[in-house]
Design a protein around this motif. Sequence first.
Motif, PDB file in Angstrom:
ATOM      1  N   UNK A   1       0.861  -1.174   0.000  1.00  0.00           N
ATOM      2  CA  UNK A   1       0.000   0.000   0.000  1.00  0.00           C
ATOM      3  C   UNK A   1       0.905   1.234   0.000  1.00  0.00           C
ATOM      4  N   UNK A   2       0.973   1.941  -1.126  1.00  0.00           N
ATOM      5  CA  UNK A   2       1.880   3.078  -1.271  1.00  0.00           C
ATOM      6  C   UNK A   2       1.563   4.197  -0.277  1.00  0.00           C
ATOM      7  N   UNK A   3       0.259   4.421  -0.028  1.00  0.00           N
ATOM      8  CA  UNK A   3      -0.130   5.460   0.930  1.00  0.00           C
ATOM      9  C   UNK A   3       0.345   5.108   2.338  1.00  0.00           C
ATOM     10  N   UNK A   4       0.209   3.806   2.697  1.00  0.00           N
ATOM     11  CA  UNK A   4       0.658   3.345   4.013  1.00  0.00           C
ATOM     12  C   UNK A   4       2.177   3.477   4.132  1.00  0.00           C
ATOM     13  N   UNK A   5       2.869   3.160   3.061  1.00  0.00           N
ATOM     14  CA  UNK A   5       4.326   3.271   3.059  1.00  0.00           C
ATOM     15  C   UNK A   5       4.758   4.732   3.211  1.00  0.00           C
ATOM     16  N   UNK A   6       4.056   5.623   2.543  1.00  0.00           N
ATOM     17  CA  UNK A   6       4.367   7.048   2.631  1.00  0.00           C
ATOM     18  C   UNK A   6       4.090   7.583   4.029  1.00  0.00           C
ATOM     19  N   UNK A   7       3.029   7.084   4.656  1.00  0.00           N
ATOM     20  CA  UNK A   7       2.699   7.515   6.018  1.00  0.00           C
ATOM     21  C   UNK A   7       3.775   7.092   7.016  1.00  0.00           C
ATOM     22  N   UNK A   8       4.496   6.022   6.712  1.00  0.00           N
ATOM     23  CA  UNK A   8       5.480   5.485   7.650  1.00  0.00           C
ATOM     24  C   UNK A   8       6.925   5.774   7.226  1.00  0.00           C
ATOM     25  N   UNK A   9       7.109   6.798   6.399  1.00  0.00           N
ATOM     26  CA  UNK A   9       8.464   7.088   5.920  1.00  0.00           C
ATOM     27  C   UNK A   9       9.385   7.547   7.051  1.00  0.00           C
ATOM     28  N   UNK A  10       8.852   8.301   8.011  1.00  0.00           N
ATOM     29  CA  UNK A  10       9.667   8.729   9.153  1.00  0.00           C
ATOM     30  C   UNK A  10      10.128   7.517   9.947  1.00  0.00           C
ATOM     31  N   UNK A  11       9.220   6.592  10.185  1.00  0.00           N
ATOM     32  CA  UNK A  11       9.571   5.372  10.929  1.00  0.00           C
ATOM     33  C   UNK A  11      10.611   4.557  10.163  1.00  0.00           C
ATOM     34  N   UNK A  12      10.471   4.491   8.833  1.00  0.00           N
ATOM     35  CA  UNK A  12      11.423   3.729   8.016  1.00  0.00           C
ATOM     36  C   UNK A  12      12.833   4.305   8.137  1.00  0.00           C
TER      37      UNK A  12
END
Length: 379
Positions: free
Chosen positions: A72-83
């Motif tokens: 899910x690209x939106x979910x991945x974008x939401x978690x970019x700080x965590x990544x």
Amino acid sequence: MFILQIMLVLFATKLAGHLAARLGQPSVLGKIIVGIILGPALLGWVHDTELLTVFSQIGVLLLMFLAGLETDLQEMNRNKKAAIYVALGGILLPIILGYAGSQYYGLSVGESIFIGLLLSATSVSISVQALRELGWLNSKEGSTLLGAAVLDDIVVVILIAIAMSFFAGSDTNIGLLIGKKVLFFAILIVLAKWFIPHFIRIFKKFRVTESILSAGLIICFGLSYFAEFLGIAGIIGAFFAGIAIAQTEYKEEIEHKVEPIAYGIFVPFFFVSIGLAVSFDGIGEQIGFIIVFSIIAVVSKFVGSGLGAKLAGFNTKSSMGVGAGMVSRGEVALILAAMGLEGGLLPGNYYTSIIIVIIVTTIVTPPLLKAIFGKRIAV
């Protein structure tokens, strides 16, 4: 002979995967272990031939391609700080502990830095399969893991290139190296937005069988080659090819048709190839080294990446799961180890032991993920 190996690998991996699942573990664990059993370490029935290597490489590319399709690209974008936090924690602590452990065993500064960098590498291809089986791939934890792995790959490759140019005397243009990676993602954005959807749409009109499937595979392998050409792991290119296609109307059809090809023949060879790298020749004198560095390798990623996830706001269970998912060094570290051996930064007498440490991290990852996350019903 290779036809017999195909039959043997497919039968053994499916049987071993079934037995692992019956014992409450992800099936990927059984498939890796059966590679050790069939390979040179024990029975010697399957050897790392050129054809097997090709099947294995196709398998890991298709595995990461499917992971991209499911992301899910939106979910991945939401978690970019965590990544970012997870990747940095998973790079810094392995470098520190790997360097300290290497110095304890009397290695030079250059060799110690290289081993620290080697242990900071991550390959989530094994974690992807385990998370897929457990139902956690398409979650905030899974998205964070994938994002962290991409960042990890880029940073570690750059750091290793710097180390090799400094300590091994290799002529590496660091600016050019970084520029290639920036170029890859810039071109990727353009392709994903304007080229890929139109390419599939045009290819669909061809009067041939499975035109959409072929279009998807062309994009997958094309971006994999392009990534490797610019100094990024091919699995990253395959992963982003999947993400790009996932934004089109052809996602479901391509995913549905690639899965049988991937899991029916190619992916089992990737799992087996991990086990084939194991050799027990002459390790009796280095058993202490193997134990110490296996502990360092597992703990440094588990704690470093786990703390990164915790700092990013994940709860304790999720942080531990993210840390566990980053433990596997897999095929990425195997490739870097070979580079280090060739460049003189990995001592030849420790090469086999380091390979075993890499395999240990790969084997412990699936049961760790199962123990922490458990089976997720709602995917």
